[in-house]
Motif scaffolding. Structure first.
Motif, PDB file in Angstrom:
ATOM      1  N   ILE B 185       0.828  -1.215   0.000  1.00 37.74           N
ATOM      2  CA  ILE B 185       0.000   0.000   0.000  1.00 37.74           C
ATOM      3  C   ILE B 185       0.863   1.266   0.000  1.00 37.74           C
ATOM      4  O   ILE B 185       0.820   2.066  -0.924  1.00 37.74           O
ATOM      5  CB  ILE B 185      -0.953   0.017   1.217  1.00 37.74           C
ATOM      6  N   LEU B 186       1.662   1.440   1.052  1.00 33.40           N
ATOM      7  CA  LEU B 186       2.333   2.737   1.223  1.00 33.40           C
ATOM      8  C   LEU B 186       3.431   2.980   0.189  1.00 33.40           C
ATOM      9  O   LEU B 186       3.524   4.066  -0.381  1.00 33.40           O
ATOM     10  CB  LEU B 186       2.908   2.845   2.643  1.00 33.40           C
ATOM     11  N   LEU B 187       4.257   1.971  -0.055  1.00 32.62           N
ATOM     12  CA  LEU B 187       5.392   2.184  -0.960  1.00 32.62           C
ATOM     13  C   LEU B 187       4.948   2.510  -2.386  1.00 32.62           C
ATOM     14  O   LEU B 187       5.406   3.508  -2.960  1.00 32.62           O
ATOM     15  CB  LEU B 187       6.338   0.967  -0.914  1.00 32.62           C
ATOM     16  N   PRO B 188       4.042   1.705  -2.999  1.00 33.62           N
ATOM     17  CA  PRO B 188       3.634   2.050  -4.372  1.00 33.62           C
ATOM     18  C   PRO B 188       2.960   3.419  -4.462  1.00 33.62           C
ATOM     19  O   PRO B 188       3.258   4.204  -5.373  1.00 33.62           O
ATOM     20  CB  PRO B 188       2.641   0.947  -4.752  1.00 33.62           C
ATOM     21  N   LEU B 189       2.080   3.731  -3.491  1.00 33.02           N
ATOM     22  CA  LEU B 189       1.410   5.035  -3.523  1.00 33.02           C
ATOM     23  C   LEU B 189       2.425   6.171  -3.400  1.00 33.02           C
ATOM     24  O   LEU B 189       2.346   7.172  -4.109  1.00 33.02           O
ATOM     25  CB  LEU B 189       0.399   5.135  -2.379  1.00 33.02           C
ATOM     26  N   ALA B 190       3.388   5.999  -2.492  1.00 28.70           N
ATOM     27  CA  ALA B 190       4.378   7.064  -2.266  1.00 28.70           C
ATOM     28  C   ALA B 190       5.210   7.312  -3.526  1.00 28.70           C
ATOM     29  O   ALA B 190       5.489   8.458  -3.880  1.00 28.70           O
ATOM     30  CB  ALA B 190       5.273   6.715  -1.083  1.00 28.70           C
ATOM     31  N   LEU B 191       5.598   6.241  -4.199  1.00 31.21           N
ATOM     32  CA  LEU B 191       6.398   6.415  -5.420  1.00 31.21           C
ATOM     33  C   LEU B 191       5.614   7.195  -6.477  1.00 31.21           C
ATOM     34  O   LEU B 191       6.148   8.114  -7.107  1.00 31.21           O
ATOM     35  CB  LEU B 191       6.785   5.042  -5.981  1.00 31.21           C
ATOM     36  N   ILE B 192       4.342   6.840  -6.656  1.00 28.85           N
ATOM     37  CA  ILE B 192       3.519   7.526  -7.655  1.00 28.85           C
ATOM     38  C   ILE B 192       3.389   9.011  -7.303  1.00 28.85           C
ATOM     39  O   ILE B 192       3.601   9.892  -8.140  1.00 28.85           O
ATOM     40  CB  ILE B 192       2.106   6.887  -7.728  1.00 28.85           C
ATOM     41  N   VAL B 193       3.065   9.291  -6.036  1.00 25.74           N
ATOM     42  CA  VAL B 193       2.856  10.686  -5.631  1.00 25.74           C
ATOM     43  C   VAL B 193       4.165  11.479  -5.704  1.00 25.74           C
ATOM     44  O   VAL B 193       4.181  12.635  -6.141  1.00 25.74           O
ATOM     45  CB  VAL B 193       2.235  10.758  -4.217  1.00 25.74           C
ATOM     46  N   ALA B 194       5.281  10.859  -5.315  1.00 20.51           N
ATOM     47  CA  ALA B 194       6.574  11.570  -5.354  1.00 20.51           C
ATOM     48  C   ALA B 194       6.907  12.002  -6.776  1.00 20.51           C
ATOM     49  O   ALA B 194       7.332  13.140  -7.012  1.00 20.51           O
ATOM     50  CB  ALA B 194       7.681  10.685  -4.786  1.00 20.51           C
ATOM     51  N   VAL B 195       6.701  11.113  -7.737  1.00 24.66           N
ATOM     52  CA  VAL B 195       7.019  11.453  -9.122  1.00 24.66           C
ATOM     53  C   VAL B 195       6.049  12.518  -9.642  1.00 24.66           C
ATOM     54  O   VAL B 195       6.453  13.482 -10.304  1.00 24.66           O
ATOM     55  CB  VAL B 195       6.993  10.191 -10.016  1.00 24.66           C
ATOM     56  N   ALA B 196       4.772  12.373  -9.287  1.00 21.68           N
ATOM     57  CA  ALA B 196       3.780  13.374  -9.722  1.00 21.68           C
ATOM     58  C   ALA B 196       4.130  14.749  -9.159  1.00 21.68           C
ATOM     59  O   ALA B 196       4.063  15.756  -9.872  1.00 21.68           O
ATOM     60  CB  ALA B 196       2.383  12.962  -9.276  1.00 21.68           C
TER      61      ALA B 196
END
Lengths: 188, 569
Positions: B185-196
């Motif tokens: 949950i946290l890692l994939p979401l964080a990667l997406i948001v960080a790049v965005a």
């Protein structure tokens, strides 16, 4: 004893999470964004030759009459200190809030009402923008000081004006540093 | 204009709520699959890593824990995280990735900051760019941003299993929950948001601060750092501790209205999604929808009120020649009134505590709204996991009070609510209230507490009340005029954060254990349905009543007096 049996998972999970989230995750993010958006990842810096003259995202302090002025900044020891961001934290009834606004009003010396964003300090102390209205009221002063037609100042402002994102998000805004760089002929 | 809010303001509020709901529903379903251990999209990639961690940690994933066992693991893990972060902050001067040669933190500041991040509060006594090295930000704070959030979701998962369990004493395995929440949950979401976020201009770099040769006058030092990676999890994990002193008002943390929307959605995304996760896991979606509805019905009117109050603004400004009273003090031009007010309510409804405008400079009543949202106990969406488990405590209280009124044994989801559950629920609700009021009284009566106050008059009292409200409810935002980096405030606020976290979390686990041991009784004609509009209204009534009755006198001394001073001119 239940406490003892939890020690190994505690140590291992903290070690794994520290490596993963403290190391690999930020490094992976860095690798992706430095490749995809290198200019933005490094701070949207504006250069003149080799010299960094600022960042598109970070406001600078302008007090001279030939420049467009930005928001008030409450950073210490000097305004627009980008190594120590800060708001004023003045409450609405704090006399210091009104004193700062009055000082700005007098420095602007306009005949009509003053756009409110020119009288108030931004949250970060580094706001790069002012409203289009706040830019418009400064056109006569800048043009007179520089001995140039007002239309040239307006053109520089128009070129540095953004509308709300997708027409709805946020506010229309003028990038103060970009206007001043254009006025100085350092940004085409 | 409607209720003093511009049409653009209304449009942005509607867009925000629509986007939030559209994202929360599917994410909630995904989280339910993860927490139930079902296969999902990411299983092929993550399953092997998961297994490796269990092997190293000597974890037997099929071995479920009792509530005391689960609680022991939570406490030990949190304590270990605290020691690690405390030690790191005390020694950052000797550690790498410190291009500005920032010194070690003082013990009281290190204590406060470590507690603050371990409890998912993220109160900022530190000033990011002037206090913390890149190493401390990354290896210290970013890691706790992840793990403190995961602990909250894990405890919620245990409570849900308590509600669904049948005469069992098992609530799942904490280590398995922890690992799965992080990796799926946290890692994939964080990667997406960080790049965005980075696409909008949020920085991500390891070079030392850059000197800019400005157009006018002296040089400008630009503080930099690996911001995007920390920003993403700071928002998603309802953490809120800024990389920079001014948090998400700083253009390098939040450069555009679009980045602002992404960050605001990230604040409420997981807490909102967990309502739908809950519905799915108990096998009755409408129960989750009812809770989401109750939260939204508190959130939207208060947000609209906050926008209207900031729009109406400060009449002192027009008397000295401003073209409007709009309260732009402490706000950024690119966000304006609407986005600053929506953020302020979202960040305090959830226990995020990040800011994109300075709350101390809000109008008195505009600033009362974030304060009361925290004082409701951080259950209007609330923190990740902690918001919903806090809300379920209120649900239990509500069925109890309703049961008393109609003279029936209270039950929730077929579980009889007994004296033990009500004792634990009362403790979880009342302890943070007591902490706030007692500590505020102590601070305003002692010279050490008075010394930190910045604004004159009633606003000064509000600064202290806000600080303890924020700490005891694990929010982390501030009326930042208060000088809180003193041994007095660092220690007292640190203790509030600790008690506010663990003396809610432990009673919740105790309730989970007690409910799991009970049998589910089938609903009868005498059962109070808990998915109806009537129950939603009743639940809101209980939350508001507890909050208002507890805090009305204190709020009268602070924001209300300040407001009267404002309108008398």
């Amino acid at each position: 004893m239940s406490l003892i049996k939890h020690i190994q998972p505690t140590v291992v999970s903290l070690a794994v999470f520290t490596v993963l989230f403290g190391g690999l995750y930020p490094l992976a993010t860095t690798a992706i964004v430095q490749t995809a958006f290198p200019d933005k990842a490094q701070g949207s810096l504006i250069r003149d030759g080799q010299t960094v003259i600022g960042s598109r995202l970070i406001g600078q302090n302008f007090t001279q009459p030939q420049y467009l002025w930005g928001r008030l900044s409450a950073t210490g020891p000097a305004p627009y200190n980008a190594a120590a961001s800060s708001g004023s934290n003045y409450g609405v009834n704090n006399p210091a809030l009104i004193e700062a606004a009055k000082a700005r009003r007098d420095a602007l010396n306009l005949t009509g009402p003053v756009p409110v964003d020119l009288l108030t300090a931004s949250g970060s102390g580094l706001d790069p923008h002012i409203s289009p209205a706040a830019a418009a009221v400064q056109v006569p002063r800048i043009a007179a000081t520089r001995h140039i037609p007002q239309q040239r100042v307006r053109d520089a402002i128009a070129a540095a004006t953004q509308t709300p994102d997708f027409g709805v998000l946020g506010e229309a805004r003028v990038n103060v540093l970009e206007v001043n760089l254009r006025l100085d002929g350092r940004l085409k | 204009m409607f209720l003093g809010i511009t049409s653009a303001g209304w449009l942005q509020l509607v867009l925000f709520m629509a986007a939030l709901t559209a994202l929360a529903v599917p994410l909630g379903g995904y989280v339910a699959r993860v927490l139930s251990g079902q296969r999902n999209l990411l299983s092929p990639v993550i399953k092997p890593v998961e297994g490796l961690i269990y092997t190293m940690g000597d974890v037997r994933p099929d071995q479920d824990m009792t509530w005391t066992d689960y609680a022991t693991a939570v406490i030990l893990f949190s304590f270990g995280g605290f020691i690690l972060l405390f030690g790191l902050l005390l020694t950052q001067g000797f550690l790498p990735l410190n291009p500005q040669h920032l010194p070690n933190l003082t013990p009281d500041l290190a204590f406060n900051t470590a507690v603050s991040f371990v409890t998912n509060t993220n109160w900022q006594s530190y000033a990011g760019e002037a206090t913390l090295s890149y190493f401390s930000q990354m290896v210290g704070l970013t890691v706790q941003n992840f793990v403190s959030a995961a602990v909250g979701i894990a405890v919620l998962a245990a409570l849900i299993r308590g509600l669904t369990g049948q005469t069992t004493d098992k609530l799942g395995n904490f280590w398995v929950d922890l690992v799965r929440i992080h990796l799926y949950i946290l890692l994939p979401l964080a990667l997406i948001v960080a790049v965005a976020l980075s696409s909008q201009g949020v920085i991500q770099t390891f070079v030392s601060y850059v000197t800019a040769h400005t157009l006018e006058g002296p040089h400008q030092t630009l503080a930099l750092g690996p911001v995007a990676s920390q920003e993403a999890i700071k928002m998603l994990g309802t953490n809120g501790g800024g990389f920079f002193n001014t948090n998400s008002a700083h253009p390098f943390e939040n450069p555009t209205p679009l980045s602002n929307l992404i960050e605001m959605l990230s604040i409420l995304l997981i807490p909102a999604a967990l309502c739908f996760t809950f519905g799915q896991m108990i096998g009755e979606r409408r129960q989750g929808i009812a809770i989401f509805a109750a939260m939204t019905l508190v959130f939207v009117p208060l947000t609209a009120a906050c926008i209207g109050l900031e729009q109406a603004g400060n009449p002192h400004l027009t008397t000295i020649g401003s073209d409007s009273a709009t309260n732009m003090e402490g706000k950024e031009t690119r966000f304006g009134i609407a986005n600053s007010a929506i953020w302020a309510t979202a960040t305090t409804a959830a226990s995020n505590g990040s800011v994109n405008a300075m709350h101390d400079s809000f109008t008195p009543l505009g600033g009362l709204i974030p304060m009361i949202l925290m004082q409701f106990g951080e259950v209007i969406y609330g923190g990740v996991g902690s918001g919903l488990y806090g809300m379920l405590v209120f649900v239990i209280l509500t069925v109890f009070i309703a049961g008393l009124m109609v003279g029936r044994t209270p039950e929730y989801l077929g579980k009889k609510i007994g004296a033990f559950e009500i004792k634990m629920a009362s403790m979880a609700v009342l302890l943070p209230c007591a902490l706030v009021l007692i500590c505020t009284a102590v601070a305003v009566l002692t010279p050490w507490g008075q010394a930190g106050i910045y604004n004159p008059g009633a606003q000064g009292f509000s600064e202290v009340l806000y600080a303890f409200t924020s700490a005891a409810n694990n929010n982390g935002s501030a009326f930042a005029g208060l000088s809180a980096n003193t041994p007095f405030y660092n220690s007292l606020l640190g203790l509030c954060m600790l008690f506010g976290r663990f003396f809610v979390l432990l009673p919740v686990l105790a309730i989970a254990g007690s409910l799991a041991a009970k049998r589910t009784v089938p609903a009868s004609s005498g059962t109070l349905p808990t998915h109806t509009p009537l129950f939603v209204v009743f639940l809101i009534g209980v939350i508001v009543l507890v909050g208002v009755l507890t805090y009305a006198p204190a709020l009268a001394l602070g924001p209300v007096i300040e407001h009267l001073n404002l309108i008398k001119g």
